[in-house]
Design a protein around this motif. Sequence first.
Motif, mmCIF file in Angstrom:
data_model
loop_
_atom_site.group_PDB
_atom_site.id
_atom_site.type_symbol
_atom_site.label_atom_id
_atom_site.label_comp_id
_atom_site.label_asym_id
_atom_site.label_seq_id
_atom_site.Cartn_x
_atom_site.Cartn_y
_atom_site.Cartn_z
ATOM 1 N N THR A 37 0.848 -1.185 0.000
ATOM 2 C CA THR A 37 0.000 0.000 0.000
ATOM 3 C C THR A 37 0.886 1.238 0.000
ATOM 4 N N TYR A 38 0.687 2.073 -0.996
ATOM 5 C CA TYR A 38 1.497 3.278 -1.134
ATOM 6 C C TYR A 38 0.824 4.464 -0.451
ATOM 7 N N ARG A 39 1.634 5.202 0.273
ATOM 8 C CA ARG A 39 1.144 6.412 0.937
ATOM 9 C C ARG A 39 1.260 7.569 -0.055
ATOM 10 N N VAL A 40 0.124 8.167 -0.386
ATOM 11 C CA VAL A 40 0.041 9.100 -1.503
ATOM 12 C C VAL A 40 -0.474 10.460 -1.057
ATOM 13 N N ALA A 41 0.057 11.510 -1.697
ATOM 14 C CA ALA A 41 -0.461 12.871 -1.521
ATOM 15 C C ALA A 41 -0.652 13.493 -2.892
ATOM 16 N N LEU A 42 -1.633 14.359 -2.993
ATOM 17 C CA LEU A 42 -1.892 15.118 -4.209
ATOM 18 C C LEU A 42 -1.733 16.601 -3.921
ATOM 19 N N ILE A 43 -0.926 17.276 -4.720
ATOM 20 C CA ILE A 43 -0.765 18.726 -4.620
ATOM 21 C C ILE A 43 -1.414 19.341 -5.862
ATOM 22 N N GLY A 44 -2.478 20.083 -5.641
ATOM 23 C CA GLY A 44 -3.242 20.647 -6.750
ATOM 24 C C GLY A 44 -4.465 19.791 -7.000
ATOM 25 N N THR A 45 -5.591 20.132 -6.358
ATOM 26 C CA THR A 45 -6.766 19.260 -6.379
ATOM 27 C C THR A 45 -7.809 19.682 -7.409
ATOM 28 N N GLY A 46 -7.355 20.354 -8.465
ATOM 29 C CA GLY A 46 -8.272 20.742 -9.530
ATOM 30 C C GLY A 46 -8.650 19.562 -10.398
ATOM 31 N N LEU A 67 -3.908 15.999 0.997
ATOM 32 C CA LEU A 67 -4.195 16.793 -0.182
ATOM 33 C C LEU A 67 -3.779 18.228 0.089
ATOM 34 N N CYS A 68 -3.387 18.928 -0.960
ATOM 35 C CA CYS A 68 -2.988 20.323 -0.794
ATOM 36 C C CYS A 68 -3.561 21.168 -1.919
ATOM 37 N N ASP A 69 -4.117 22.311 -1.557
ATOM 38 C CA ASP A 69 -4.587 23.272 -2.546
ATOM 39 C C ASP A 69 -4.707 24.634 -1.890
ATOM 40 N N VAL A 70 -4.545 25.685 -2.676
ATOM 41 C CA VAL A 70 -4.650 27.053 -2.163
ATOM 42 C C VAL A 70 -6.090 27.552 -2.185
ATOM 43 N N ASP A 71 -6.978 26.768 -2.792
ATOM 44 C CA ASP A 71 -8.403 27.088 -2.824
ATOM 45 C C ASP A 71 -9.101 26.185 -1.810
ATOM 46 N N LYS A 87 -10.512 2.965 -0.394
ATOM 47 C CA LYS A 87 -11.093 1.857 0.366
ATOM 48 C C LYS A 87 -11.293 2.187 1.836
ATOM 49 N N SER A 88 -10.397 2.967 2.408
ATOM 50 C CA SER A 88 -10.497 3.280 3.832
ATOM 51 C C SER A 88 -11.674 4.178 4.155
ATOM 52 N N GLY A 89 -12.142 4.930 3.164
ATOM 53 C CA GLY A 89 -13.232 5.864 3.392
ATOM 54 C C GLY A 89 -12.816 7.116 4.138
ATOM 55 N N LYS A 90 -11.523 7.255 4.381
ATOM 56 C CA LYS A 90 -11.032 8.393 5.165
ATOM 57 C C LYS A 90 -10.904 9.649 4.316
ATOM 58 N N VAL A 91 -11.158 10.790 4.943
ATOM 59 C CA VAL A 91 -10.860 12.078 4.327
ATOM 60 C C VAL A 91 -9.382 12.368 4.586
ATOM 61 N N PRO A 92 -8.584 12.592 3.557
ATOM 62 C CA PRO A 92 -7.163 12.893 3.780
ATOM 63 C C PRO A 92 -6.975 14.177 4.578
ATOM 64 N N LYS A 93 -5.788 14.316 5.151
ATOM 65 C CA LYS A 93 -5.442 15.582 5.803
ATOM 66 C C LYS A 93 -5.364 16.666 4.741
ATOM 67 N N LEU A 94 -5.845 17.856 5.073
ATOM 68 C CA LEU A 94 -5.944 18.932 4.100
ATOM 69 C C LEU A 94 -4.952 20.047 4.429
ATOM 70 N N TYR A 95 -4.237 20.495 3.393
ATOM 71 C CA TYR A 95 -3.199 21.508 3.581
ATOM 72 C C TYR A 95 -3.348 22.631 2.555
ATOM 73 N N GLY A 96 -2.921 23.826 2.971
ATOM 74 C CA GLY A 96 -2.838 24.952 2.058
ATOM 75 C C GLY A 96 -1.411 25.250 1.641
ATOM 76 N N ASP A 97 -0.456 24.625 2.340
ATOM 77 C CA ASP A 97 0.978 24.839 2.083
ATOM 78 C C ASP A 97 1.616 23.482 1.802
ATOM 79 N N TYR A 98 2.107 23.290 0.593
ATOM 80 C CA TYR A 98 2.643 21.982 0.210
ATOM 81 C C TYR A 98 3.896 21.629 1.003
ATOM 82 N N LYS A 99 4.668 22.628 1.407
ATOM 83 C CA LYS A 99 5.878 22.333 2.174
ATOM 84 C C LYS A 99 5.530 21.745 3.542
#
Length: 455
Positions: A37-46, A67-71, A87-99
Amino acid sequence: MDNFQINRRRFLLGTSASLALTAFSAKGLNNLKLAKTYRVALIGTGWYGKSDLFRLIQVASVDVIALCDVDKNMLEAAGKLVSQRQKSGKVPKLYGDYKKLLAENQLDIVIIGTPDHWHSLMMIDAVKAGAHVYVQKPISVDVIEGEAMVAAARKYNKVVQVGTQRKSTPHLIEAKKNIVEAGLLGKISHVEMCCYYSMRNNGNPPTEPVPAFLDYEMWTGPAPLRPYDGLPHIRWWRTFMEYGNGITGDMCVHMFDTVRWMLKLGWPTKISSQGGIYVQKEGKSNISDTQSAVFEYPELNCVWQHRTWGTPNNPAYPWSFTLYGEKGTLWASTMAYDFIPQGKGEKIHMDVVYEKEKYPEDVNEERIELNAAPATRLHMLDFIAAIENGGRPVADIEEGHISTASCILANISMKLGRPVVYDSKKREIVGDKEATGLLQRSYRQPYKHPDPAKV
């Protein structure tokens, strides 16, 4: 349509999975450790960031943890959608700053779906943080950014796959193998590539206050700070050179990358381009509405043409490439290909593969490109295979750099009114200091332009 064409189409529609396995068997796709299972993040959720992430979720075992987005509105909506998909049904942690996202999470994979002007800094920071990266095309807004991205991927020994998924498009894989490599075209000495979509957003919206849910300073990042005149999402930002490289940088990169892959081409020996804003002068857009470019190789010219007005030269292939060989011609696009032999012989037609039955969730996904979904899934599988086996993916960052930089060099040629020859070892335009000075854009303070020697 003859029976040969009908049977060929049915065969492909029923065997896209087998074709994918065949195409990637050399990379060890069959040996993937699918239980990982890969731990994944997305920067730019458009739009396309989510589309890439959803295709990965469909083909690999992943835990989308951030997930990260400025909007903020877009970010929260994306969080809910991801929770419904994984599959987990979890809401990822949400960020406004990718760093902050990179600092607070141990990640295996980072997907970058931001506008072009952010790709370089984010990719470099992500590989430094220990992640493999899937970055959208074009990889950079200037040539030196791309050089730094390649250097960083190699230094930190990370797999970086570029979103030029035409290399993973089933009918184009088939065309490469059974038309080009089988020799049906003979010697190929001319290529034409084009885009005739009316995709150049152009208007004069008034400036307005920045909404509270958008961090416009962070959205702008290293790019020049334009007066805010509405949400930049989807198409508006693409109409400005401040954030990208126009239609050539956006659409030629796909077709040129595919041609290079099919014909095993490296850097062009010379690039020239002409164009400008010839017709659509009424709005704020500063990208060309008409442009031609020639990417030269020994005894081969690859010619690009776009117009954002008028009609395409071939309505069946408005965004496409055409390989002209001594024995025949191959027209190809994201939707189909047609082989036309010289003189007598059998014409061959193949349509795009759809997988709506296998992945019914595709049908209801907002703004999905159904024709591109199978290609992106195969692209993600190839990305995972490279991670598992320690190899290079089909759209490795270096290949993405050559295709992206070549399009940027075409824009430099158009701006200066003369051809350019790029020396990739010296990272300079041969005999042209003015052109060399355009290989690196100025960054807005306090952002620092990446240096290939110091990543």
